[in-house]
Design a protein around this motif. Structure first.
Motif, PDB file in Angstrom:
ATOM      1  N   ARG A 122      33.705  18.618  20.390  1.00 38.78           N
ATOM      2  CA  ARG A 122      33.487  19.965  20.914  1.00 38.78           C
ATOM      3  C   ARG A 122      33.577  19.923  22.431  1.00 38.78           C
ATOM      4  O   ARG A 122      32.679  19.420  23.104  1.00 38.78           O
ATOM      5  N   PRO A 123      34.648  20.468  23.006  1.00 37.75           N
ATOM      6  CA  PRO A 123      34.809  20.406  24.461  1.00 37.75           C
ATOM      7  C   PRO A 123      33.923  21.416  25.178  1.00 37.75           C
ATOM      8  O   PRO A 123      33.529  22.432  24.619  1.00 37.75           O
ATOM      9  N   THR A 124      33.609  21.128  26.440  1.00 41.13           N
ATOM     10  CA  THR A 124      32.877  22.078  27.271  1.00 41.13           C
ATOM     11  C   THR A 124      33.844  23.112  27.833  1.00 41.13           C
ATOM     12  O   THR A 124      35.067  22.924  27.823  1.00 41.13           O
ATOM     13  N   TRP A 125      33.310  24.202  28.345  1.00 37.36           N
ATOM     14  CA  TRP A 125      34.162  25.242  28.919  1.00 37.36           C
ATOM     15  C   TRP A 125      34.887  24.738  30.162  1.00 37.36           C
ATOM     16  O   TRP A 125      36.008  25.158  30.442  1.00 37.36           O
ATOM     17  N   ARG A 126      34.256  23.842  30.915  1.00 34.20           N
ATOM     18  CA  ARG A 126      34.936  23.272  32.093  1.00 34.20           C
ATOM     19  C   ARG A 126      36.197  22.537  31.674  1.00 34.20           C
ATOM     20  O   ARG A 126      37.241  22.639  32.319  1.00 34.20           O
ATOM     21  N   ILE A 128      37.950  23.015  28.865  1.00 34.67           N
ATOM     22  CA  ILE A 128      38.923  23.977  28.341  1.00 34.67           C
ATOM     23  C   ILE A 128      39.648  24.688  29.482  1.00 34.67           C
ATOM     24  O   ILE A 128      40.879  24.823  29.479  1.00 34.67           O
ATOM     25  N   ILE A 129      38.875  25.142  30.491  1.00 34.65           N
ATOM     26  CA  ILE A 129      39.489  25.826  31.626  1.00 34.65           C
ATOM     27  C   ILE A 129      40.442  24.897  32.375  1.00 34.65           C
ATOM     28  O   ILE A 129      41.552  25.278  32.766  1.00 34.65           O
ATOM     29  N   TYR A 249      38.800  14.193  25.083  1.00 33.61           N
ATOM     30  CA  TYR A 249      39.073  15.300  25.990  1.00 33.61           C
ATOM     31  C   TYR A 249      38.993  14.892  27.454  1.00 33.61           C
ATOM     32  O   TYR A 249      39.861  15.221  28.259  1.00 33.61           O
TER      33      TYR A 249
END
Length: 287
Positions: A122-126, A128-129, A249
């Motif tokens: 599960r990646p963090t939003w940082r 993903i962005i 990731y």
């Protein structure tokens, strides 16, 4: 705590070093692949790499792993690194080294999508962005930035093949991260390379049977040595170590440095030029 931070910093350095070695691949291939079929080139590349890796396994006395794991790793190499190595070199014959290097910026995005699909991490939003910004830079470079020599149909054919190669490497990156946590990086890399080498045997025999006789010159040998030792043995061991320490990731984000190194090396050694708009794509990837 301090020791753990030091280990993470060492992982960062190994990953950056691996990206620099891989960034030089398009340049080396452009210079040394001439006159030698990609399958033949990769056959000798992985053969030389294995002559280094297996003695290292024996010297380091790594623990034995189950036969089923060895078979899986060999199949992983045959199904991912084999098409990656072959398609990348063929695509490189039809497009520039800078473009091929920049396409590697797609890898973290593909790793993210595959990981979400398979529910592996599960990646963090940082993260993903960061991946989406990287993809935006690559997309801008390919779709709107025009090389100084102009984009031709052959360029798009090379871009297509290199893109397929990047997808294959993304699958390898995700799977490698999973198994590097359970087994030493040296073991994983060795058996993945063994499967890749075995897959190249029939491809090489076919090329020798259907193509004119090929001559392996000194320039070709220099390229094979670079691809076998710095780019393969050292680069993949460092990448496996980083994937084990940081996960798929985070380690995948470092792949954004490959196109940056590739562009720098192609400008420095091949005198390739980028249009001003393409430099914006490079800056976005760095961002």
């Amino acid at each position: 705590m301090i020791k753990q931070q030091a280990q993470i910093h060492h992982s960062y350095l190994r990953l950056i070093g691996a990206m620099a070695l891989w960034g030089g691949v398009p340049v080396v291939m452009k210079v040394t692949l001439s006159g030698l079929d990609p399958a033949t080139f990769n056959f000798f590349r992985y053969l030389l790499a294995l002559t280094i890796l297996f003695p290292l396994l024996k010297y380091n006395r790594v623990p034995r792993i189950p036969a089923r794991v060895k078979v899986y790793l060999m199949l992983l190499g045959a199904c991912t690194l084999f098409p990656y190595s072959e398609l990348f070199l063929i695509g490189l014959e039809h497009t520039s080294a800078a473009t091929a290097g920049l396409l590697n910026g797609l890898t973290p995005v593909i790793v993210l999508l595959l990981g979400l699909l398979l529910r592996m991490e599960r990646p963090t939003w940082r993260i993903i962005i960061g991946m989406l910004v990287s993809y935006a830079g690559v997309y801008y470079f390919i779709s709107t930035g025009q090389p100084a020599t102009g984009t031709t149909h052959e360029d798009f054919y090379g871009i297509f093949l290199v893109s397929l190669a990047v997808i294959a490497f993304s699958v390898y990156s995700l799977s490698n991260s999973k198994h590097s946590r359970n087994y030493p990086s040296l073991v994983v890399t060795t058996y993945v390379f063994l499967g890749t080498f075995l897959a190249f045997i029939p491809a090489t025999i076919w090329d020798w049977w259907t193509q004119p006789a090929q001559h392996v010159g000194m320039v070709n040998m220099a390229g094979i040595i670079y691809m076998a030792v710095p780019a393969s043995v050292i680069g993949y061991l460092w990448f496996s170590h980083g994937a084990r320490a940081l996960g798929a990731y985070k380690s995948g984000l470092f792949l954004n440095l490959v196109p940056v190194f590739a562009v720098g090396f192609s400008i420095l050694f091949l005198q390739e030029r980028l249009a001003s708009r393409q430099w914006l794509g490079v800056l976005v990837i760095l961002a």
